[in-house]
Write a protein that holds these residues in place. Structure first.
Motif, PDB file in Angstrom:
ATOM      1  N   SER A   1       3.807   5.361  -5.803  1.00 24.14           N
ATOM      2  CA  SER A   1       3.937   5.476  -7.139  1.00 24.14           C
ATOM      3  C   SER A   1       2.849   6.459  -7.653  1.00 24.14           C
ATOM      4  O   SER A   1       2.981   6.813  -8.938  1.00 24.14           O
ATOM      5  N   GLN A   2       2.160   7.227  -6.991  1.00 23.06           N
ATOM      6  CA  GLN A   2       1.047   8.289  -7.379  1.00 23.06           C
ATOM      7  C   GLN A   2       2.104   9.389  -7.750  1.00 23.06           C
ATOM      8  O   GLN A   2       1.404  10.326  -8.408  1.00 23.06           O
ATOM      9  N   LYS A   3       3.183   9.586  -7.116  1.00 19.52           N
ATOM     10  CA  LYS A   3       3.951  10.844  -7.619  1.00 19.52           C
ATOM     11  C   LYS A   3       4.710  10.357  -8.764  1.00 19.52           C
ATOM     12  O   LYS A   3       5.851   9.622  -8.699  1.00 19.52           O
ATOM     13  N   GLY A   4       4.763  11.333  -9.773  1.00 18.61           N
ATOM     14  CA  GLY A   4       5.579  11.038 -10.848  1.00 18.61           C
ATOM     15  C   GLY A   4       7.198  11.590 -10.767  1.00 18.61           C
ATOM     16  O   GLY A   4       7.325  12.309 -10.013  1.00 18.61           O
TER      17      GLY A   4
ATOM     18  N   GLU B   1       0.856  -1.218   0.001  1.00 13.91           N
ATOM     19  CA  GLU B   1       0.039   0.005  -0.111  1.00 13.91           C
ATOM     20  C   GLU B   1       0.790   1.409  -0.048  1.00 13.91           C
ATOM     21  O   GLU B   1       0.469   2.303  -0.777  1.00 13.91           O
ATOM     22  N   THR B   2       1.946   1.100   0.705  1.00 15.23           N
ATOM     23  CA  THR B   2       2.737   2.409   0.745  1.00 15.23           C
ATOM     24  C   THR B   2       3.499   2.526  -0.602  1.00 15.23           C
ATOM     25  O   THR B   2       3.707   3.701  -1.092  1.00 15.23           O
TER      26      THR B   2
ATOM     27  N   SER C   1       2.143   1.878  -3.405  1.00 15.02           N
ATOM     28  CA  SER C   1       1.126   2.298  -4.199  1.00 15.02           C
ATOM     29  C   SER C   1       0.995   3.763  -4.038  1.00 15.02           C
ATOM     30  O   SER C   1       0.700   4.587  -5.002  1.00 15.02           O
ATOM     31  N   ASP C   2       1.013   4.193  -2.714  1.00 16.31           N
ATOM     32  CA  ASP C   2       1.105   5.684  -2.639  1.00 16.31           C
ATOM     33  C   ASP C   2       2.120   6.599  -3.070  1.00 16.31           C
ATOM     34  O   ASP C   2       1.940   7.628  -3.727  1.00 16.31           O
TER      35      ASP C   2
END
Length: 269
Positions: free
Chosen positions: A229-232, A223-224, A226-227
Motif C-alpha cells: 500500500s505504500q506504493k501509489g 504486513e505484506t 501494508s508494504d
C-alpha cells in the motif's frame, strides 16, 4: 763547470726522490681496501687512508666494498609445463673478503652475472607458469641461496635478488585473461546457487512455522499488504475467503454485521 755539474746532479737526484716519494704513497678511500702484492705475492690488506708502497715492487689492487648491482638481461626459458617466458632480475652484492675476491676469482663482477643467468634459467625451468607468476618471493629466495653457495668462496656476499619483470607472449596473455574471466563467472554462479540454496532452506523452515501457527501467516499477509500500500497508483485485489484467511474473513463479517445493525437491518447468517 764542476759546480754546474754538481747542481744539475743534485736537481736530478731531487727529482728522482720526489718521484719515488710520489709513487710510495697512495690514498685509499673509506669504502675501499687495497690488496698489496709484493713481487707477485699477497703482502697485506691496507686502507683506508694513506698507505706506503715500495715503487716498482709493490702493486696495489683496490677493491670497492660498497654494494653493487648487476642487471640480469631477459632470459627466455621454458617452464615445466612447456610455456615460454622471458624473465629478468637484479642482483645486489658486495665484497666481504677482498683477499678472496682478488685471489679466488679473476673477475667477480662477470662471474656473479654469469652464474645469475644460468641459475635463473634453471629455477624457472623447474616451475610451472602459475608458480612463476605468483611466487616471485620464492624465486628471489632460491636464486639468492644458489648464488651465495657459489660466491661465498669468492669473498662475495649476495645481499638481495629481485625479479624485475616477467613477459609472456600476446597469445598467452589473451588465454590467461579468458581463463580469469571464466573463473570469475564460475565463482559468481556458485555464489548465486549457494544463496538460492540457503534461501530455500530458510523458506522451508518458515513454511513449517506458518503451518504450525496460522495466525502468524495471516499477520505476515497483512504486513505484506501494508508494504504494497505504500506504493501509489496500485489496485490490490485481496482474497478473503474463510477457507484461506479465516481470521480476516471473520473480521470482515463482523464489520458487515455492525453496519447492518446500525442501519436497522438484520444481519444475514
Amino acid at each position: 763547470m764542476s759546480l754546474i755539474s754538481d747542481v744539475v746532479g743534485l736537481v736530478f737526484l731531487l727529482v728522482i726522490i720526489l718521484i719515488f716519494v710520489a709513487l710510495s704513497f697512495r690514498i685509499v678511500r673509506e669504502w675501499e681496501r687495497a690488496v698489496v702484492l709484493r713481487l707477485g705475492r699477497i703482502l697485506a690488506l691496507k686502507g683506508p687512508g694513506i698507505i706506503f708502497l715500495i715503487p716498482f715492487v709493490d702493486k696495489p689492487l683496490v677493491v670497492d666494498l660498497r654494494v653493487r648491482t648487476v642487471d640480469i638481461p631477459p632470459q627466455t626459458t621454458i617452464t615445466r609445463d612447456n610455456v615460454t617466458v622471458s624473465i629478468d632480475a637484479v642482483v645486489y652484492y658486495k665484497v666481504v673478503d677482498p683477499l678472496k675476491a682478488v685471489s679466488m676469482v679473476s673477475n667477480y663482477n662477470q662471474a656473479v652475472l654469469n652464474i645469475s643467468q644460468t641459475s635463473l634459467r634453471d629455477i624457472i625451468g623447474q616451475m610451472e607458469l602459475d608458480e612463476v607468476l605468483s611466487k616471485r618471493e620464492e624465486i628471489n629466495k632460491r636464486l639468492q641461496e644458489i648464488l651465495d653457495s657459489y660466491t661465498e668462496a669468492w669473498g662475495v656476499k649476495v645481499t638481495a635478488v629481485t625479479v624485475r619483470d616477467i613477459r609472456l607472449s600476446p597469445d598467452l596473455l589473451t588465454a590467461i585473461a579468458k581463463q580469469a574471466e571464466a573463473e570469475r563467472l564460475r565463482r559468481a554462479k556458485v555464489i548465486l546457487s549457494e544463496g538460492e540454496r540457503q534461501a530455500s532452506t530458510i523458506l522451508a523452515d518458515a513454511s513449517k512455522s506458518y503451518q504450525a501457527n496460522p495466525v502468524a501467516l495471516q499477520l505476515r499477509f497483512l504486513e505484506t499488504l501494508s508494504d504494497i500500500s505504500q506504493k501509489g497508483g496500485l489496485i490490490v485485489v485481496v482474497p478473503a475467503e474463510r477457507e484461506i484467511y479465516p481470521t480476516l474473513s471473520t473480521a470482515l463479517a463482523l464489520m458487515n454485521s455492525a453496519k447492518k445493525v446500525e442501519g436497522g437491518g438484520q444481519p444475514k447468517t
